[in-house]
Write an enzyme that holds these catalytic residues in place. Structure first.
Site, PDB file in Angstrom:
ATOM      1  N   TYR A 117       1.087  -1.186   0.065  1.00 33.15           N
ATOM      2  CA  TYR A 117      -0.117  -0.176   0.025  1.00 33.15           C
ATOM      3  C   TYR A 117       0.815   1.225  -0.074  1.00 33.15           C
ATOM      4  O   TYR A 117       1.616   1.700   0.849  1.00 33.15           O
ATOM      5  CB  TYR A 117      -0.877  -0.086   1.283  1.00 33.15           C
ATOM      6  CG  TYR A 117      -1.827   1.271   1.413  1.00 33.15           C
ATOM      7  CD1 TYR A 117      -2.505   1.761   0.006  1.00 33.15           C
ATOM      8  CD2 TYR A 117      -1.952   1.621   2.597  1.00 33.15           C
ATOM      9  CE1 TYR A 117      -3.313   2.999   0.431  1.00 33.15           C
ATOM     10  CE2 TYR A 117      -2.574   3.113   2.796  1.00 33.15           C
ATOM     11  CZ  TYR A 117      -3.390   3.330   1.540  1.00 33.15           C
ATOM     12  OH  TYR A 117      -3.977   4.621   1.713  1.00 33.15           O
ATOM     13  N   ASP A 157      -2.550  -1.252  -3.667  1.00 36.10           N
ATOM     14  CA  ASP A 157      -2.953  -0.148  -4.089  1.00 36.10           C
ATOM     15  C   ASP A 157      -1.593   0.596  -4.267  1.00 36.10           C
ATOM     16  O   ASP A 157      -1.103   0.937  -3.159  1.00 36.10           O
ATOM     17  CB  ASP A 157      -3.850   0.526  -3.207  1.00 36.10           C
ATOM     18  CG  ASP A 157      -4.258   1.951  -3.374  1.00 36.10           C
ATOM     19  OD1 ASP A 157      -3.792   2.459  -4.398  1.00 36.10           O
ATOM     20  OD2 ASP A 157      -4.770   2.473  -2.431  1.00 36.10           O
TER      21      ASP A 157
END
Length: 270
Positions: A117, A157
């Site tokens: 992330y 992400d």
């Protein structure tokens, strides 16, 4: 997306808070998807909460962020990993909840899966400086992993669009918003260039717009498909060659979303 016999299905999704996602029926999506390895970002919950929500039948590797209610990444798997590592290798990010690695034995081969992330960033702030520092550390770690193993998959992400085809509205955002800055994009040029990784979803989708994986909850972004492709499967060449299907699980309607991100699901045939 039907699953071929013997395929290994890996899905990644930023859940935008696991408790909120489960209130929006994320469990139904999991039950229907026949996923072997599920990588999560922005879990934003204590470890026990994640385990209680996910339930039995999964091995769970979860790195919480030191800051409560922030970040948090996890790798959930149907088979037990043979080794795990819980940070990216730099003390500055040791408790940031942004990087976990799990090694699996698949048909006698070691398969490394990373749930990552990357900071969303904010121009002119420490958040953006941290983002660049993390991307620099990623460059180092990606090279280390690729040199050690043939089958490495980094998903998550990553909060940067790589090309104009990865965002609906390129011109109003390019070099004006975090995630669309040339300095950020240069790192991805390196990941998919000198570092030798392959952009699996892009390779399978071809030279088309999207498919996007994130739409703002604000305004009409989802209804107008004004999205960003910021969730990735980055694979070493030997693994990328095993990717046979990819799909961004965009919900059929705004109110059926369990997150502002769509899961990115890829099948690999070992």
């Amino acid at each position: 997306m039907s699953k071929d016999a013997g395929a290994l299905r890996v899905a990644s999704v930023n859940v935008n808070g696991i408790r909120a996602a489960y209130k929006r029926n994320m469990a139904d999506w999991i039950a229907a998807r026949d996923v072997d390895i599920l990588c999560l970002q922005e879990v934003r919950a204590p470890d026990q909460v994640l385990r209680d929500l996910i339930g039995e039948g999964w091995f769970i590797l979860h790195a919480e962020a030191k800051d409560k209610g922030r970040a948090g990444v996890a790798v959930l798997s149907r088979t037990q990993p043979v080794a795990v590592r819980e940070n990216i290798g730099e003390e500055y990010f040791a408790e940031s909840g942004r990087w976990v690695e799990a090694d699996f034995n698949v048909n006698g081969e070691i398969f490394t899966v990373v749930s990552a992330y990357v900071h969303s960033g904010e121009l002119g702030t420490q958040k953006q400086e941290d983002k660049y520092r993390f991307l620099q550390r990623m460059t180092v770690r990606l090279a280390e992993l690729k040199n050690e193993k043939d089958h490495v998959l980094v998903v998550g992400d990553l909060n940067v669009v790589h090309t104009e085809k990865d965002i609906k509205n390129w011109k109003p955002n390019h070099n004006k918003r975090a995630g669309v800055m040339d300095e950020e994009i240069a790192y991805f040029d390196g990941f998919f260039g000198e570092s030798g990784y392959k952009d699996v979803a892009r390779a399978l989708a071809g030279d088309v717009q999207g498919p996007y994986t994130w739409w703002s909850f604000r305004g009409q972004a989802f209804d107008n498909d004004a999205g960003w492709r910021i969730d990735y499967h980055m694979a070493t060449p030997a693994l990328a060659a095993k990717a046979i299907k990819s799909h961004a699980d965009r919900a059929s309607a705004y109110d059926l979303r369990f997150s502002d991100h769509a899961p990115l699901v890829v099948d690999y045939q070992f």
